[in-house]
Scaffold this active site. Structure first.
Site, PDB file in Angstrom:
ATOM      1  N   GLU A 171       0.813  -1.222   0.000  1.00 37.73           N
ATOM      2  CA  GLU A 171       0.000   0.000   0.000  1.00 37.73           C
ATOM      3  C   GLU A 171       0.849   1.276   0.000  1.00 37.73           C
ATOM      4  O   GLU A 171       0.421   2.305  -0.529  1.00 37.73           O
ATOM      5  CB  GLU A 171      -0.952   0.012   1.202  1.00 37.73           C
ATOM      6  CG  GLU A 171      -2.092  -0.995   1.089  1.00 37.73           C
ATOM      7  CD  GLU A 171      -1.739  -2.360   1.656  1.00 37.73           C
ATOM      8  OE1 GLU A 171      -0.544  -2.613   1.943  1.00 37.73           O
ATOM      9  OE2 GLU A 171      -2.658  -3.186   1.808  1.00 37.73           O
ATOM     10  N   PHE A 196     -11.575  -7.695  13.717  1.00 37.67           N
ATOM     11  CA  PHE A 196     -10.449  -8.152  12.899  1.00 37.67           C
ATOM     12  C   PHE A 196     -10.041  -7.050  11.919  1.00 37.67           C
ATOM     13  O   PHE A 196     -10.885  -6.471  11.230  1.00 37.67           O
ATOM     14  CB  PHE A 196     -10.836  -9.423  12.139  1.00 37.67           C
ATOM     15  CG  PHE A 196      -9.773  -9.874  11.181  1.00 37.67           C
ATOM     16  CD1 PHE A 196      -8.529 -10.304  11.651  1.00 37.67           C
ATOM     17  CD2 PHE A 196      -9.977  -9.841   9.808  1.00 37.67           C
ATOM     18  CE1 PHE A 196      -7.532 -10.702  10.764  1.00 37.67           C
ATOM     19  CE2 PHE A 196      -8.986 -10.228   8.922  1.00 37.67           C
ATOM     20  CZ  PHE A 196      -7.758 -10.659   9.403  1.00 37.67           C
TER      21      PHE A 196
END
Lengths: 556, 158
Positions: A43, A105
């Site tokens: 990213e 999560f």
């Protein structure tokens, strides 16, 4: 709905990476063929690509990332864009709105983590907010002083159905744009510049962002005022112009630093006046009687240097407003310009090339001879960056791209890839040291996948050169953790990624290697094994004033 | 050494009522090396907007940087720098004291809120210095419990 909004904003490329919390967006990507998605390998690479894209073509870069680690991997890239005022919109997936705050999560407080490195950010928890938020995000990212805006969208919002609503009118009461030029201040500034005995203009990134180069050149010529640029302002004024001082700052040219330190009127346009520009602040430009500061961000006024005349406005409008008021010039102007010419003779850029080793300047000079201002150079951070800044004559805007404010190593390769997407018509060169290069080298896959004409010039000195130079010069010569002996074989590494490459160790092989790179369609890498002791000069020792710059010890 | 008071800016900040506003405002203050000395937040006269009253130590930065940095925030609609102006400035204190100590406090203008076996709860409001003096008085008499607000400031009409 998100993708439709992006189409409405005219988005062409998205640099992104899918994951659990942004899958609903990716599910519909194919239905929007106008949006070209570039799958990155990390990213951080996406953020730098969007950054390079935006700097090269002027349109905002767009990034996708998933929640948690995906979004957090953007932080360095957002910071890089924020420090250099680059327009960007990052759209991150967030866990369901009902799960926010429950340590779900891949949940992280992305807004919290990025607040200090974004111009603005939004957490979208309801579909009703979405059209307005996306529209506002692009508006804020691209107007005024540009910068990155992050939109964190909960997964349930991504899946929600809503009527297609186009936001009617933007209403952001807390977002103030400074466009209006105070004409009285403009007149005073013009008079001060014309009446000065020893004027200097310094131009920063703001000049490029506002496309004020013609206004700057006209004003400088009318006022016969020499112009230096910051590292990020390179291209704002032609280096070969007789009034050019080239680059200022603690690694700027000797004649520019002398001019700044002896100026009586200093006008700073579109810049932050940071420590890299001033060196020791208390001794910065000590002979100046009138500081003029032009910047679109009012908080820059007096942040570091208190101006006597401030113009909080767009650089183009401010310079244009000054132009008609440049009256009769000070009669001693000729003497000042002659003095600067003398300094230019006395302190030329020079480097040693007598030890038989390959010098980085040789590489860059050959490159420039070929490119002739028809190529974009994207530099990494370190010695390679300063060499690339000083040894090319950037005569047009937008040809030199680098991470100036944040100084992000690993920036160059992904940013060069982004720049190529933004300007497919222009050759793009990536100049990097081997240290920064390996930080984001995985993005070579993207260059190969899209067969991008990005040529990588690796200035490989087997060490963290700038850090090594600082240790040698300013930290008692103690070399600590700067050896990069164990690095991959870059030719083999390139082959593994699927691009051709070549190694160059001798001066006479520079030309043939560039020939090969230029003949090759698609990416190409040249591993230049340069003199490991090559240094950056001039340089102002840490904590010293600009007067005290060191020059290359050997004359060329 | 300049007096510490000289480095305090008093700001009245009109902000949007958004989830991130307080974080953004306090983040901008921290990031620029400023320090919050007093803060109070409450609804403003405009719907959907809150008023934050801030006393901020601007440290080594130029005094006007606090206002300028806050003005950059999209959530901030308006910043008024009230430092050195003629203002009404009030802080509120609520304290529980032993019933036997009450007289001295009432003389200063405290108001009794409730009386119970473990002590009497009083409130007092005033300028920062007055509230400070009131706290000193409380300390001399022995406090059971005390809560004190940040400042609420408004410019005086001339």
């Amino acid at each position: 709905m998100i993708l439709e909004a992006l189409e409405r904003e005219g988005v062409e490329y998205i640099f992104g990476y899918p994951g659990g919390a942004n899958l609903p967006i990716y599910q519909h990507l194919r239905e929007h063929p106008r949006l070209k998605h570039i799958l990155v390998r990390h990213e951080q690479g996406a953020a730098h690509m969007a950054d390079g894209y935006a700097r090269a073509c002027g349109r905002p870069g767009v990034v996708f990332a998933t929640s948690g680690p995906g979004a957090l991997n953007l932080v360095t890239g957002l910071c890089t864009a924020y420090m250099d005022s680059v327009p960007m919109v990052a759209i991150t997936g967030q866990v369901n709105s009902t799960q926010v705050g429950r340590d779900a999560f891949q949940e992280s407080d992305v807004i919290g983590a990025t607040s200090s490195v974004t111009k603005h950010s939004y957490l979208v928890t309801s579909i009703d907010q979405l059209p307005r938020v996306i529209h506002e995000a692009f508006h804020i990212a691209t107007t005024g002083r540009p910068g990155p805006v992050l939109v964190d969208i909960c997964k349930d919002v991504q899946m929600a159905e809503a009527d297609r609503v186009t936001p009617e009118r933007l209403e952001i009461p807390g977002y103030k744009l400074n466009g209006h030029v105070d004409l009285d201040h403009a007149r005073r500034a013009a008079k001060a510049l014309a009446g000065a005995e020893r004027p200097v203009i310094l131009a920063g990134h703001g000049v490029l962002l506002s496309h004020a180069e013609p206004q700057l050149q006209e004003l400088a010529e009318t006022a016969a005022a020499p112009v230096g640029t910051t590292l990020l302002g390179i291209g704002a004024f032609p280096v070969k112009h007789p009034l050019s001082l080239h680059m200022t700052g603690f690694m700027g040219t000797g004649w520019c630093l002398k001019a700044v330190q002896n100026a009586d009127v200093l006008m700073m346009v579109g810049m932050r006046v940071d420590d890299r520009v001033t060196a020791k602040l208390s001794e910065f430009a000590p002979n100046v009687k009138t500081f003029i500061h032009v910047d679109i961000d009012g908080s820059e006024m007096g942040k570091n240097v208190r101006p006597h005349i401030e113009l909080v406005a767009d650089a183009k409008q401010a310079l244009a407003a000054m132009q008609p008021h440049v009256g009769a010039l000070n009669q001693n102007r000729g003497r000042w310009l002659a003095q600067i010419d003398a300094w230019r003779e006395e302190h030329p850029l020079r480097y040693k090339h007598s030890n038989g080793q390959l010098q980085p300047q040789d590489v860059l000079i050959d490159m420039y001879r070929r490119a002739r201002s028809e190529a974009i150079v994207v530099a990494d951070v370190g010695q390679n960056q300063i060499w690339a800044a000083l040894w090319w004559n950037y005569d047009r805007p937008g040809l030199f791209i680098n991470s100036g404010g944040a100084g992000t190593m690993g920036y160059a390769l992904p940013a060069a890839i982004g720049a190529k997407f933004g300007r497919p018509d222009v050759p793009v060169w990536c100049v990097a040291g081997e240290g920064g290069f390996v930080m984001t080298a995985q993005e070579l896959s993207v260059a190969v996948e899209h067969q991008l004409d990005v040529k990588v010039v690796l200035l490989n000195n087997f060490s963290l050169g700038m850090v090594r130079q600082f240790q040698d010069d300013f930290y008692g010569g103690v070399r600590s953790q700067v050896d990069l002996k164990h690095m991959p074989d870059f030719v083999k590494l390139s082959e593994a990624y699927g691009l051709p490459a070549r190694r160059v160790e001798r001066f006479e092989d520079i030309g043939p290697a560039f020939d090969a790179a230029e003949r090759t369609k698609g990416p190409f890498l040249i591993d230049f094994r340069i003199d490991p002791e090559a240094n950056v000069y001039p340089i102002v020792p840490l904590g010293k004033s600009l007067n005290e710059f060191w020059e290359s010890p050997e004359n060329a | 050494m300049p007096e510490i008071k000289e480095k305090i800016r008093v700001l009245s900040v009109l902000v949007e009522d958004a989830p991130n506003t307080l974080t953004k405002v306090s983040g901008a203050i921290r990031r620029r090396g400023f320090h919050v000395r007093g803060i109070s937040v409450g609804p403003s006269s405009q719907p959907g907007r809150f008023r934050i009253t801030l006393q901020v130590d601007h440290g080594h930065a130029e005094a006007d940087q606090v206002r300028k940095q806050l003005e950059r925030l999209v959530e901030v609609v308006e910043v008024e720098d009230l430092t050195g102006d003629h203002v009404h400035s009030r802080e509120l204190i609520v304290a529980k004291v032993a019933a036997s100590e009450l007289d001295a406090l009432l003389k200063r203008g405290a108001k009794v809120l409730s009386t119970a076996a473990d002590g009497t709860t009083v409130e007092f409001s005033g300028e920062r210095e007055e509230v400070g003096d009131f706290v000193d008085e409380l300390t001399r008499h022995g406090i059971v419990d005390v809560a004190r607000s940040g400042p609420v400031v408004m410019r005086r009409t001339q």
